[in-house]
Write an enzyme that holds these catalytic residues in place. Structure first.
Site, mmCIF file in Angstrom:
data_model
loop_
_atom_site.group_PDB
_atom_site.id
_atom_site.type_symbol
_atom_site.label_atom_id
_atom_site.label_comp_id
_atom_site.label_asym_id
_atom_site.label_seq_id
_atom_site.Cartn_x
_atom_site.Cartn_y
_atom_site.Cartn_z
ATOM 1 N N HIS A 49 42.307 -50.910 -2.486
ATOM 2 C CA HIS A 49 42.538 -51.145 -3.911
ATOM 3 C C HIS A 49 42.204 -52.570 -4.348
ATOM 4 C CE1 HIS A 49 44.206 -47.217 -4.506
ATOM 5 N NE2 HIS A 49 45.222 -47.414 -3.677
ATOM 6 N N GLU A 154 52.952 -42.464 2.721
ATOM 7 C CA GLU A 154 53.026 -42.573 1.263
ATOM 8 C C GLU A 154 53.008 -41.226 0.555
ATOM 9 O OE1 GLU A 154 49.607 -44.927 0.155
ATOM 10 O OE2 GLU A 154 48.376 -44.005 1.712
ATOM 11 N N ASP A 180 52.573 -44.986 -4.243
ATOM 12 C CA ASP A 180 52.147 -43.596 -4.035
ATOM 13 C C ASP A 180 53.310 -42.719 -3.600
ATOM 14 O OD1 ASP A 180 49.470 -43.725 -4.783
ATOM 15 O OD2 ASP A 180 48.849 -44.490 -2.843
#
Length: 259
Positions: A49, A154, A180
Site C-alpha cells: 500500500h 487480516e 482489513d
C-alpha cells in the site's frame, strides 16, 4: 547489514521482548535512514500500500545497513517471488498479506526458505555482501534462521484456521492488519480500534506465542502500540511515516501562529 545487529534483533524477538518497528510508505532512502537512526528496532518498507518498489527497497536496505537496522519488506498479495528477491537484496524478513490458509502459508514459505523448509532459489549476492558473508554453504546453512517469514492475519478465514497456519514449518510469525480485519469482522465497517478487532488481536497474540511464533501488529497510534505490547506482541509498529510527517508540519505551523 551487520550480522551482530541482525542477531541481536532476532534474539530479542524470540525472547519475547517488545520491539518497535518504523513503518515506511514513502520511498525516500534518506527518510528511512532518519527512521532507523531514531532508534527503531527495525523498519518495514511497504510495497503493498506504500510507494516502495524494488529499486527503492534496495536503496533503503543499504541505507539502513549503515545503522545496523534490519529491514522488513511487505510485498503485494501473492507476490512471493518478490519476497524471495527482497531477501536476496538483504532484507531481514518479508511480510506476505492475505495468508488465509495453511496452503497459502506453505506456498509463501516455499519461496522464502531454502531446503529442507522450502525451495528458495539461490542468488543472495547483495545479502551476502551486506552481511560480509563469503562462503555460500555457510550462508545457506544459517539463512533460514536469519530471515523472517511473516504472514498477515487480516481476515475471518485466517482467524478460523490460525493454528493450522502457525503450524506450518518455516513460518516465523504473523502480523495483524487491523484495518482489513475490521472490514472482515465488522461487515465492511472500518473500525480498527473497536472491540471486535481488539478481542481478535489479543487472541492472535496468545495463540501465536503458544505456538512459539512471533506476534506482530500494526499500530496507528502511540497509545495503541503500548496496548499491543501489554497484550504480548513482540514486534509492534508505531504510527507510519506519512502521518508522523504530516502531524509534525501541522504542529510546527500551529505553534508558529501562536503569537
Amino acid at each position: 547489514m551487520d550480522e551482530s545487529g541482525l542477531q541481536n534483533f532476532l534474539k530479542r524477538l524470540r525472547s519475547g521482548k517488545a520491539n518497535y518497528m518504523g513503518w515506511s510508505g514513502l520511498s525516500d532512502p534518506m527518510l528511512v535512514g532518519y527512521i532507523a537512526r531514531a532508534g527503531y528496532d527495525a523498519v518495514l518498507l511497504d510495497q503493498q500500500h506504500g510507494f516502495h518498489d524494488t529499486a527503492s527497497c534496495i536503496s533503503c536496505i543499504s541505507e539502513a545497513a549503515l545503522t545496523g537496522t534490519p529491514i522488513i519488506v511487505r510485498v503485494s498479495v501473492n507476490d512471493f517471488a518478490q519476497a524471495a528477491r527482497m531477501l536476496d537484496c538483504g532484507a531481514a524478513g518479508v511480510v506476505a498479506p492475505m495468508i488465509n490458509s495453511a496452503a497459502d502459508a506453505r506456498r509463501f514459505v516455499s519461496h522464502v526458505k531454502y531446503p529442507p523448509l522450502g525451495q528458495r532459489s539461490f542468488g543472495p549476492g547483495r545479502a551476502m555482501q551486506l552481511s560480509s558473508a563469503t562462503d555460500d554453504q555457510v550462508f545457506v546453512q544459517s539463512a533460514n534462521g536469519n530471515t523472517l517469514a511473516i504472514a498477515m492475519c487480516e481476515t475471518r478465514e485466517a482467524l478460523d484456521v490460525l493454528d493450522e497456519i502457525l503450524n506450518v514449518p518455516g513460518l516465523d510469525g504473523v502480523l495483524v492488519g487491523p484495518a482489513d480485519l475490521s472490514l472482515a469482522l465488522c461487515s465492511g465497517i472500518m473500525d480498527p480500534n473497536g472491540s471486535a478487532v481488539r478481542n481478535a488481536t489479543l487472541d492472535v497474540a496468545r495463540r501465536s506465542r503458544a505456538k512459539g511464533k512471533i506476534a506482530c501488529a500494526f499500530a496507528g497510534t502511540v497509545e495503541r502500540s503500548r496496548e499491543l505490547v501489554r497484550d504480548g506482541f513482540q514486534l509492534v509498529s508505531v504510527e507510519y511515516d506519512e502521518k508522523v510527517i504530516a502531524d509534525a508540519f501541522a504542529k510546527v505551523l500551529n505553534e508558529a501562529k501562536q503569537v
